[in-house]
Motif scaffolding. Structure first.
Motif, PDB file in Angstrom:
ATOM      1  N   VAL A  20       0.876  -1.170   0.000  1.00 15.24           N
ATOM      2  CA  VAL A  20       0.000   0.000   0.000  1.00 15.24           C
ATOM      3  C   VAL A  20       0.912   1.219   0.000  1.00 15.24           C
ATOM      4  CG1 VAL A  20      -1.766   1.267   1.278  1.00 15.24           C
ATOM      5  CG2 VAL A  20      -1.764  -1.251   1.314  1.00 15.24           C
ATOM      6  N   VAL A  21       0.706   2.122  -0.959  1.00 12.40           N
ATOM      7  CA  VAL A  21       1.523   3.330  -1.069  1.00 12.40           C
ATOM      8  C   VAL A  21       0.597   4.533  -0.977  1.00 12.40           C
ATOM      9  CG1 VAL A  21       3.099   4.671  -2.525  1.00 12.40           C
ATOM     10  CG2 VAL A  21       3.220   2.166  -2.537  1.00 12.40           C
ATOM     11  N   THR A  22       0.972   5.474  -0.105  1.00 15.39           N
ATOM     12  CA  THR A  22       0.225   6.727  -0.031  1.00 15.39           C
ATOM     13  C   THR A  22       1.175   7.887  -0.285  1.00 15.39           C
ATOM     14  OG1 THR A  22       0.536   7.026   2.352  1.00 15.39           O
ATOM     15  CG2 THR A  22      -1.414   5.780   1.649  1.00 15.39           C
ATOM     16  N   LYS A  23       0.638   8.915  -0.931  1.00 15.89           N
ATOM     17  CA  LYS A  23       1.374  10.157  -1.176  1.00 15.89           C
ATOM     18  C   LYS A  23       0.427  11.303  -0.872  1.00 15.89           C
ATOM     19  CE  LYS A  23       4.001   8.355  -5.093  1.00 15.89           C
ATOM     20  NZ  LYS A  23       4.316   8.563  -6.510  1.00 15.89           N
ATOM     21  N   ILE A  63      -4.202   5.347   8.425  1.00 15.12           N
ATOM     22  CA  ILE A  63      -4.113   4.202   7.507  1.00 15.12           C
ATOM     23  C   ILE A  63      -3.996   2.902   8.295  1.00 15.12           C
ATOM     24  CG2 ILE A  63      -2.710   3.112   5.711  1.00 15.12           C
ATOM     25  CD1 ILE A  63      -4.380   5.525   4.728  1.00 15.12           C
ATOM     26  N   THR A  64      -3.169   2.884   9.322  1.00 17.47           N
ATOM     27  CA  THR A  64      -2.986   1.626  10.062  1.00 17.47           C
ATOM     28  C   THR A  64      -4.236   1.241  10.862  1.00 17.47           C
ATOM     29  OG1 THR A  64      -1.877   2.804  11.880  1.00 17.47           O
ATOM     30  CG2 THR A  64      -0.473   1.789  10.174  1.00 17.47           C
ATOM     31  N   ARG A 106      -9.527   3.724   0.590  1.00  8.60           N
ATOM     32  CA  ARG A 106      -9.715   4.873  -0.319  1.00  8.60           C
ATOM     33  C   ARG A 106     -10.470   6.007   0.372  1.00  8.60           C
ATOM     34  NH1 ARG A 106     -10.542   0.747  -4.523  1.00  8.60           N
ATOM     35  NH2 ARG A 106      -8.599   0.699  -5.695  1.00  8.60           N
ATOM     36  N   GLU A 107     -11.493   5.663   1.156  1.00  2.79           N
ATOM     37  CA  GLU A 107     -12.252   6.695   1.875  1.00  2.79           C
ATOM     38  C   GLU A 107     -11.363   7.427   2.869  1.00  2.79           C
ATOM     39  OE1 GLU A 107     -15.672   4.792   3.622  1.00  2.79           O
ATOM     40  OE2 GLU A 107     -16.688   4.582   1.674  1.00  2.79           O
ATOM     41  N   LYS A 108     -10.546   6.683   3.607  1.00  2.00           N
ATOM     42  CA  LYS A 108      -9.645   7.306   4.579  1.00  2.00           C
ATOM     43  C   LYS A 108      -8.610   8.168   3.858  1.00  2.00           C
ATOM     44  CE  LYS A 108      -9.325   7.189   8.548  1.00  2.00           C
ATOM     45  NZ  LYS A 108      -9.819   8.201   9.511  1.00  2.00           N
ATOM     46  N   ALA A 109      -8.058   7.663   2.757  1.00  2.00           N
ATOM     47  CA  ALA A 109      -7.066   8.424   1.989  1.00  2.00           C
ATOM     48  C   ALA A 109      -7.686   9.722   1.462  1.00  2.00           C
ATOM     49  CB  ALA A 109      -6.523   7.577   0.848  1.00  2.00           C
ATOM     50  N   SER A 154      -6.591  13.654   2.126  1.00  2.00           N
ATOM     51  CA  SER A 154      -5.987  14.236   0.913  1.00  2.00           C
ATOM     52  C   SER A 154      -4.787  13.440   0.418  1.00  2.00           C
ATOM     53  CB  SER A 154      -5.576  15.693   1.144  1.00  2.00           C
ATOM     54  OG  SER A 154      -6.694  16.453   1.531  1.00  2.00           O
ATOM     55  N   LEU A 155      -4.873  12.116   0.511  1.00  2.00           N
ATOM     56  CA  LEU A 155      -3.788  11.244   0.070  1.00  2.00           C
ATOM     57  C   LEU A 155      -4.170  10.529  -1.218  1.00  2.00           C
ATOM     58  CD1 LEU A 155      -2.888   9.474   3.440  1.00  2.00           C
ATOM     59  CD2 LEU A 155      -1.628  11.325   2.347  1.00  2.00           C
ATOM     60  N   ASP A 156      -3.180  10.332  -2.083  1.00  2.00           N
ATOM     61  CA  ASP A 156      -3.322   9.387  -3.190  1.00  2.00           C
ATOM     62  C   ASP A 156      -2.920   8.033  -2.624  1.00  2.00           C
ATOM     63  OD1 ASP A 156      -3.988  11.344  -5.083  1.00  2.00           O
ATOM     64  OD2 ASP A 156      -1.867  11.721  -5.546  1.00  2.00           O
TER      65      ASP A 156
END
Length: 184
Positions: free
Chosen positions: A97-100, A111-112, A160-163, A167-169
């Protein structure tokens, strides 16, 4: 032989691993696993070692502390036992899982929390925060084990909802696909 986990922390400099491994070798210990990284300018090393039964935990600590404290390093040891191992391990598959996105407090916690709610185990986490709003300057890479019986559709939706709320991709890929795409 008994097993110990040894953590070494301190300001990074050349020779730390050489010093730790020399001390362990001199005490007839066998290194079974090592994980080492540098965060900013701080060294962090974790060693799992087999220790001769004749070497007490107090003596091992004394040898390590005597050899490493002059380098400004702190050492902690813990005996590993059968009780430390998980009693049941879920069948799982590895994913990445990658977030930016912009830097802010609570990114890793958010995320965790979703991962934990879906029984997903984080096996490795690399996070680089350079601050500011540049989404490419703040990246988190989570290597995770997702249980085979997990509802992937619901997990992906929740992530996806949390991201989006932070404001994360976000991208979620099987580890084999991630490695194939990112191979140099």
């Amino acid at each position: 032989m008994k097993k110990m986990i040894i953590s070494v922390l301190g300001c990074d400099r050349p020779g730390i691993i050489a010093a730790v491994t020399r001390i362990l070798f001199e005490q007839d210990c066998n290194i079974e696993n090592v994980s080492q990284t540098i965060l900013q300018n701080e060294f962090s090393g974790i060693f799992i070692v087999s220790v001769p039964k004749t070497l007490s935990e107090q003596d091992l600590h004394r040898y390590l502390d005597d050899g490493l404290s002059p380098m400004g390093l702190h050492v902690y040891e813990k005996r590993l036992s059968v009780a430390d191992a998980p009693q049941t391990s879920l069948a799982s598959e590895p994913f990445v899982v990658v977030t930016k996105g912009p830097d802010r407090k609570g990114l890793v916690a958010g995320i965790t929390a979703i991962l934990a709610a879906h029984r997903v185990n984080v096996t490795n986490l690399q996070a680089v925060f350079k601050g500011g709003d540049d989404p490419n300057a703040n990246i988190m890479i989570y290597e995770v084990d997702i249980p085979t019986d997990a509802n992937h559709q619901v997990l992906r939706r929740d992530l996806r909802e949390k991201a989006l709320a932070m404001s994360l991709d976000i991208s979620i890929q099987h580890k084999l696909i991630f490695e194939a795409i990112n191979r140099v």
